[in-house]
Design a protein around this motif. Structure first.
Motif, PDB file in Angstrom:
ATOM      1  N   ARG A  74       7.684  43.738 -51.152  1.00  0.00           N
ATOM      2  CA  ARG A  74       8.271  42.579 -51.828  1.00  0.00           C
ATOM      3  C   ARG A  74       8.279  41.334 -50.951  1.00  0.00           C
ATOM      4  O   ARG A  74       8.185  40.217 -51.464  1.00  0.00           O
ATOM      5  CB  ARG A  74       9.704  42.903 -52.263  1.00  0.00           C
ATOM      6  CG  ARG A  74       9.790  43.958 -53.359  1.00  0.00           C
ATOM      7  CD  ARG A  74      11.235  44.168 -53.797  1.00  0.00           C
ATOM      8  NE  ARG A  74      11.339  45.148 -54.867  1.00  0.00           N
ATOM      9  CZ  ARG A  74      12.484  45.530 -55.430  1.00  0.00           C
ATOM     10  NH1 ARG A  74      13.631  44.997 -55.010  1.00  0.00           N
ATOM     11  NH2 ARG A  74      12.489  46.430 -56.386  1.00  0.00           N
ATOM     12  N   ARG A  75       8.389  41.520 -49.652  1.00  0.00           N
ATOM     13  CA  ARG A  75       8.511  40.365 -48.755  1.00  0.00           C
ATOM     14  C   ARG A  75       7.157  39.780 -48.357  1.00  0.00           C
ATOM     15  O   ARG A  75       7.028  38.568 -48.200  1.00  0.00           O
ATOM     16  CB  ARG A  75       9.279  40.763 -47.495  1.00  0.00           C
ATOM     17  CG  ARG A  75      10.682  41.270 -47.748  1.00  0.00           C
ATOM     18  CD  ARG A  75      11.413  41.471 -46.441  1.00  0.00           C
ATOM     19  NE  ARG A  75      12.691  42.141 -46.617  1.00  0.00           N
ATOM     20  CZ  ARG A  75      13.576  42.327 -45.645  1.00  0.00           C
ATOM     21  NH1 ARG A  75      13.302  41.891 -44.432  1.00  0.00           N
ATOM     22  NH2 ARG A  75      14.712  42.951 -45.889  1.00  0.00           N
ATOM     23  N   HIS A  76       6.193  40.646 -48.139  1.00  0.00           N
ATOM     24  CA  HIS A  76       4.879  40.200 -47.642  1.00  0.00           C
ATOM     25  C   HIS A  76       3.795  40.948 -48.403  1.00  0.00           C
ATOM     26  O   HIS A  76       3.155  41.857 -47.871  1.00  0.00           O
ATOM     27  CB  HIS A  76       4.775  40.459 -46.130  1.00  0.00           C
ATOM     28  CG  HIS A  76       5.895  39.854 -45.342  1.00  0.00           C
ATOM     29  ND1 HIS A  76       5.966  38.512 -45.072  1.00  0.00           N
ATOM     30  CD2 HIS A  76       7.006  40.406 -44.804  1.00  0.00           C
ATOM     31  CE1 HIS A  76       7.069  38.257 -44.376  1.00  0.00           C
ATOM     32  NE2 HIS A  76       7.716  39.390 -44.205  1.00  0.00           N
TER      33      HIS A  76
ATOM     34  N   LEU B  79       7.667  46.702 -46.988  1.00  0.00           N
ATOM     35  CA  LEU B  79       7.560  45.239 -46.982  1.00  0.00           C
ATOM     36  C   LEU B  79       6.780  44.696 -48.176  1.00  0.00           C
ATOM     37  O   LEU B  79       6.333  43.553 -48.156  1.00  0.00           O
ATOM     38  CB  LEU B  79       6.912  44.785 -45.672  1.00  0.00           C
ATOM     39  CG  LEU B  79       7.815  44.966 -44.444  1.00  0.00           C
ATOM     40  CD1 LEU B  79       7.015  44.871 -43.161  1.00  0.00           C
ATOM     41  CD2 LEU B  79       8.926  43.940 -44.457  1.00  0.00           C
TER      42      LEU B  79
ATOM     43  N   ARG C 111      10.082  35.864 -41.062  1.00  0.00           N
ATOM     44  CA  ARG C 111       8.954  35.219 -41.713  1.00  0.00           C
ATOM     45  C   ARG C 111       7.645  35.893 -41.361  1.00  0.00           C
ATOM     46  O   ARG C 111       6.580  35.462 -41.765  1.00  0.00           O
ATOM     47  CB  ARG C 111       8.880  33.751 -41.280  1.00  0.00           C
ATOM     48  CG  ARG C 111      10.023  32.908 -41.810  1.00  0.00           C
ATOM     49  CD  ARG C 111       9.878  31.476 -41.323  1.00  0.00           C
ATOM     50  NE  ARG C 111       8.562  30.955 -41.701  1.00  0.00           N
ATOM     51  CZ  ARG C 111       7.996  29.899 -41.105  1.00  0.00           C
ATOM     52  NH1 ARG C 111       8.583  29.312 -40.099  1.00  0.00           N
ATOM     53  NH2 ARG C 111       6.821  29.469 -41.525  1.00  0.00           N
TER      54      ARG C 111
ATOM     55  N   PRO D 236      12.282  46.444 -42.144  1.00  0.00           N
ATOM     56  CA  PRO D 236      13.643  46.582 -42.681  1.00  0.00           C
ATOM     57  C   PRO D 236      14.334  47.841 -42.188  1.00  0.00           C
ATOM     58  O   PRO D 236      13.683  48.857 -41.913  1.00  0.00           O
ATOM     59  CB  PRO D 236      13.410  46.636 -44.199  1.00  0.00           C
ATOM     60  CG  PRO D 236      12.123  45.923 -44.404  1.00  0.00           C
ATOM     61  CD  PRO D 236      11.287  46.229 -43.199  1.00  0.00           C
TER      62      PRO D 236
END
Length: 242
Positions: free
Chosen positions: A163-165, A161, A239, A98
Motif C-alpha cells: 500500500r505504501r510503495h 509495503l 518515504r 513496518p
C-alpha cells in the motif's frame, strides 16, 4: 539544528549507506562473470554448469559436466562478501519495514546471507567429508538457505509495503514469485528448458536483482531527503522505497 532533527538526519545517512551496500551486492554477478571467463579446460556454460561449480577447488568430471575453476577462491570470496553486505544493509535498513513484518523480513534476509556465506565457506567438493557427510551435501544446505531466505524476504517485504510503495512492492512480489516457483521446479526436478545451471540461476538471480533494485530505491529516496532537508522517520517505511 534541533535535538529532534539530529537523529532524523542520522536516519537519512544510515539509510543512504544501507542502500549503497545493497547496490554493491551486484558484485557477486560481476565476480561470477570474471571467474567463469577464466575457465580454460572447457568453456563455462550458464545453462549446463551450476553457480557452485565456479567455487570448486579441484578439476573433476561431475554427472556429465567437466568442472575446473582456476579462480575458485575469488568466487568463494565473492559469496562471503555478498553475505557481509546483506547483513550490514539489513541492520541499517530494518526500520524501513513496518513493525509486524520487520522481524520476518530481517530473519529471511539473514537466512539468505548465512546461506550464501555457507556456500562460499563450504564449497561443494568430492574431496573430504564434513562431519561424516559428503561435502557437497553440507554445501547444499547453504544453497537451500540462500534461495529460500532471499525469495521469502522479497515476498514478505513486498506484501508488507504494497500500500505504501506499490511499484517497488509489486516488483518485489514478482521477483520473489519467480524465484519461489523456480525453486519448487528445481526441487522436483522439472527443467523448463533452461538447463540445470539456468534453472538454478532462476532461483537465485531474482534475489540479487531485488536487492540491487531495493538499494537503488533507498539511495534515490535518501538522497532526495538529504538534499531537501526532509528528515527520515524511523519505525516504518517513511518515504523510502524499501
Amino acid at each position: 539544528m534541533t535535538d529532534d532533527a539530529r537523529p532524523r538526519r542520522r536516519d537519512v545517512r544510515r539509510h543512504l549507506v544501507g542502500g549503497l551496500l545493497l547496490l554493491a551486492t551486484v558484485q557477486v554477478l560481476v565476480v561470477e562473470a570474471v571467474v567463469a571467463s577464466a575457465w580454460d579446460v572447457v568453456p563455462y556454460s550458464r545453462a549446463d554448469h551450476y553457480v557452485s561449480d565456479l567455487g570448486l577447488a579441484e578439476c573433476a568430471e561431475l554427472t556429465g559436466r567437466t568442472v575446473c575453476s582456476p579462480l575458485h577462491a575469488l568466487m568463494n570470496t565473492g559469496f562471503v562478501v555478498h553475505a557481509v553486505l546483506v547483513v550490514a544493509a539489513a541492520v541499517l535498513l530494518r526500520d524501513l519495514v513496518p513493525g509486524r513484518a520487520r522481524p520476518w523480513v530481517v530473519a529471511a534476509v539473514l537466512v539468505h546471507a548465512v546461506g550464501v556465506a555457507w556456500v562460499g565457506l563450504v564449497p561443494g567438493s568430492l574431496a573430504e567429508p564434513v562431519g561424516g557427510l559428503p561435502r557437497y551435501v553440507v554445501h547444499n544446505v547453504g544453497s537451500v538457505m540462500a534461495v529460500v531466505g532471499g525469495n521469502v524476504g522479497a515476498l514478505v517485504a513486498g506484501a508488507a509495503l504494497l500500500r505504501r510503495h506499490r511499484a517497488w512492492a509489486v516488483t518485489s512480489l514478482l521477483l520473489g514469485g519467480i524465484g519461489a516457483v523456480a525453486t519448487v521446479l528445481d526441487v522436483v526436478g522439472v527443467d523448463p528448458g533452461l538447463g540445470v545451471g539456468g534453472s538454478q540461476r532462476a532461483t537465485m538471480y531474482p534475489i540479487v536483482v531485488w536487492l540491487v533494485l531495493t538499494g537503488a530505491a533507498v539511495v534515490v529516496s535518501a538522497s532526495r531527503d538529504r538534499r531537501g532537508g526532509v528528515p527520515a522517520r524511523g519505525g516504518g517505511a517513511g518515504r523510502h522505497g524499501a
